[in-house]
Motif scaffolding. Structure first.
Motif, PDB file in Angstrom:
ATOM      1  N   ILE A  80       0.758  -1.112  -0.042  1.00 35.51           N
ATOM      2  CA  ILE A  80       0.107   0.007  -0.010  1.00 35.51           C
ATOM      3  C   ILE A  80       0.933   1.136   0.070  1.00 35.51           C
ATOM      4  N   LEU A  81       1.835   1.261   1.028  1.00 39.71           N
ATOM      5  CA  LEU A  81       2.765   2.484   0.956  1.00 39.71           C
ATOM      6  C   LEU A  81       3.444   2.702  -0.234  1.00 39.71           C
ATOM      7  N   GLU A  82       3.848   1.533  -1.040  1.00 38.48           N
ATOM      8  CA  GLU A  82       4.569   1.814  -2.400  1.00 38.48           C
ATOM      9  C   GLU A  82       3.939   2.159  -3.181  1.00 38.48           C
ATOM     10  N   GLU A  83       2.649   1.888  -3.371  1.00 32.02           N
ATOM     11  CA  GLU A  83       1.740   2.183  -4.375  1.00 32.02           C
ATOM     12  C   GLU A  83       1.383   3.893  -4.092  1.00 32.02           C
ATOM     13  N   ILE A  84       1.254   4.186  -3.116  1.00 32.08           N
ATOM     14  CA  ILE A  84       0.954   5.511  -2.554  1.00 32.08           C
ATOM     15  C   ILE A  84       2.281   6.463  -3.077  1.00 32.08           C
ATOM     16  N   CYS A  85       3.653   5.990  -2.823  1.00 29.14           N
ATOM     17  CA  CYS A  85       4.726   6.734  -3.080  1.00 29.14           C
ATOM     18  C   CYS A  85       5.202   6.749  -4.504  1.00 29.14           C
ATOM     19  N   PHE A  86       5.084   5.664  -5.139  1.00 27.32           N
ATOM     20  CA  PHE A  86       5.335   5.385  -6.565  1.00 27.32           C
ATOM     21  C   PHE A  86       4.301   6.232  -7.414  1.00 27.32           C
ATOM     22  N   GLU A  87       3.050   5.903  -7.056  1.00 23.17           N
ATOM     23  CA  GLU A  87       1.992   6.617  -7.855  1.00 23.17           C
ATOM     24  C   GLU A  87       2.374   8.227  -7.814  1.00 23.17           C
ATOM     25  N   MET A  88       2.613   8.873  -6.779  1.00 25.50           N
ATOM     26  CA  MET A  88       3.007  10.363  -6.529  1.00 25.50           C
ATOM     27  C   MET A  88       4.042  10.639  -7.328  1.00 25.50           C
ATOM     28  N   ALA A  89       5.192   9.747  -7.060  1.00 25.82           N
ATOM     29  CA  ALA A  89       6.368   9.957  -7.628  1.00 25.82           C
ATOM     30  C   ALA A  89       6.063  10.175  -9.178  1.00 25.82           C
ATOM     31  N   HIS A  90       5.411   9.463  -9.728  1.00 28.20           N
ATOM     32  CA  HIS A  90       5.245   9.260 -11.288  1.00 28.20           C
ATOM     33  C   HIS A  90       4.421  10.353 -11.649  1.00 28.20           C
ATOM     34  N   ARG A  91       3.427  10.802 -10.864  1.00 25.18           N
ATOM     35  CA  ARG A  91       2.637  12.267 -11.346  1.00 25.18           C
ATOM     36  C   ARG A  91       3.846  13.502 -11.500  1.00 25.18           C
TER      37      ARG A  91
END
Lengths: 194, 194
Positions: free
Chosen positions: B56-67
DNA sequence: TTTAAAAACTAACAAACGTTAGTTAGTATT
DNA sequence: AATACTAACTAACGTTTGTTAGTTTTTAAA
């Protein structure tokens, strides 16, 4: 720095190591057993010097909050211009951040782990600090020293613009604390545009 | 906002609630049982939609990093001046922070809870972002549009000066995202001094 | 209406957590 | 040398943690 340390009490050692550990792993990610290992004793033994894990966090947060407040009080009564007051506070923040990088980092990132009651107290102190900082900006605007900016926006932009210092500063970069404070001040006071 | 939500998948709901919870209590202070309660199912049931708490944490972090990265790529190739590029990025940051306050807060505060391996990946992306952001400042200086400031100092002062927005912004304050971005830009570009 | 898949549930595990109790070792004072 | 105090130790407590296994319910397709 370590060469200057004068017989740290065990309690101080625990809190110092805790600052380091909490900064690295976060309060919730740090166990008392981890901490004990850094201190060099068993976890249970630490309870002769501290009351609880929470107490460590509280000590770190309120100790730093107190230092910020003390400096603000000093600056408020100094007989210098409003821009000079802001610059003095920026310089103080930079210095405090550099000299207490671990503790400052913990305050900034882990205050949300404070108990409900202590968190209310902490927020109240922080709120007071912000109000008084804002008052300096406000008076500076009235005096014509600052542009007619939104006071809240200016306040928080200035305060949070310093948060990276903790992550960035190393003596090896060849930028002194004083230079760093001056450069940041220059940007906030006059902007980056030519 | 909630009126616009179109059938969020359960996985998305879990991650959305996790963002909210992690922001409030921190990653280490949030349990899967807490989270499950917010989602409205049992903790064990969540594992049909997610692999682990870490995921969950990974998804949040990398999703935002990608944006962040995607917007930077767009801005880099736009045919506008360097100060305009920086202002566009500031405006984008402000908008992203406001529209995704929970996720942004988690990225900023809880990335240190990423596993060693994922943290390396995350830092690498962030590093790349900073380098490219710095390049814009650098070229702006060469073009004579910016003062000859220390590039790192300017970079981090700008980036971290936006971190308070997440804590401050409320629609009820009567300051629009656009106004907010403009005011912050104005301070960073021209300073607060009259 | 039957069937198959998806998504929920209950129960429980093993590990880690903060902390307490009781005991032993070290240190300083008499 | 005896005493008292401090600070360390080992062992264990009761919870809470993330997660798995196995079962039942819900949903959707045939």
């Amino acid at each position: 720095m370590p060469t200057l340390k004068v017989k740290l009490s065990k309690r101080e050692l625990i809190i110092s190591e805790a600052s380091k550990l909490f900064r690295e792993k976060g309060f919730g990610g740090s166990s008392m057993r981890d901490l004990a290992e850094k201190v060099g004793i068993e976890a249970a033994s630490m309870y002769h010097h501290i009351r609880s894990k929470d107490e460590i966090l509280e000590e770190i947060c309120f100790e730093m909050a107190h230092r910020y407040e003390a400096q603000l009080s000093e600056t408020e009564v100094q007989d210098i211009s409003y821009p000079e007051k802001i610059e003095a506070l920026i310089a103080f923040h930079v210095q405090l951040i550099i000299d207490n990088a671990n503790a400052v980092s913990v305050v900034n990132n882990d205050w949300k782990y404070l108990s409900k009651e202590r968190m209310i107290a902490f927020k109240s102190i922080r709120n007071d600090y912000e109000k008084r900082f804002a008052a300096i900006i406000s008076k500076g605007i009235e005096a014509g020293a600052f542009k007619k900016v939104n006071i809240s926006i200016a306040l928080f932009t200035i305060l949070s613009s310093l948060r990276w210092v903790e992550l960035w500063y190393k003596p090896t970069r060849g930028v002194t604390k004083e230079d760093l404070a001056k450069d940041i001040s220059a940007i906030l006071m006059n902007g980056v545009k030519a």
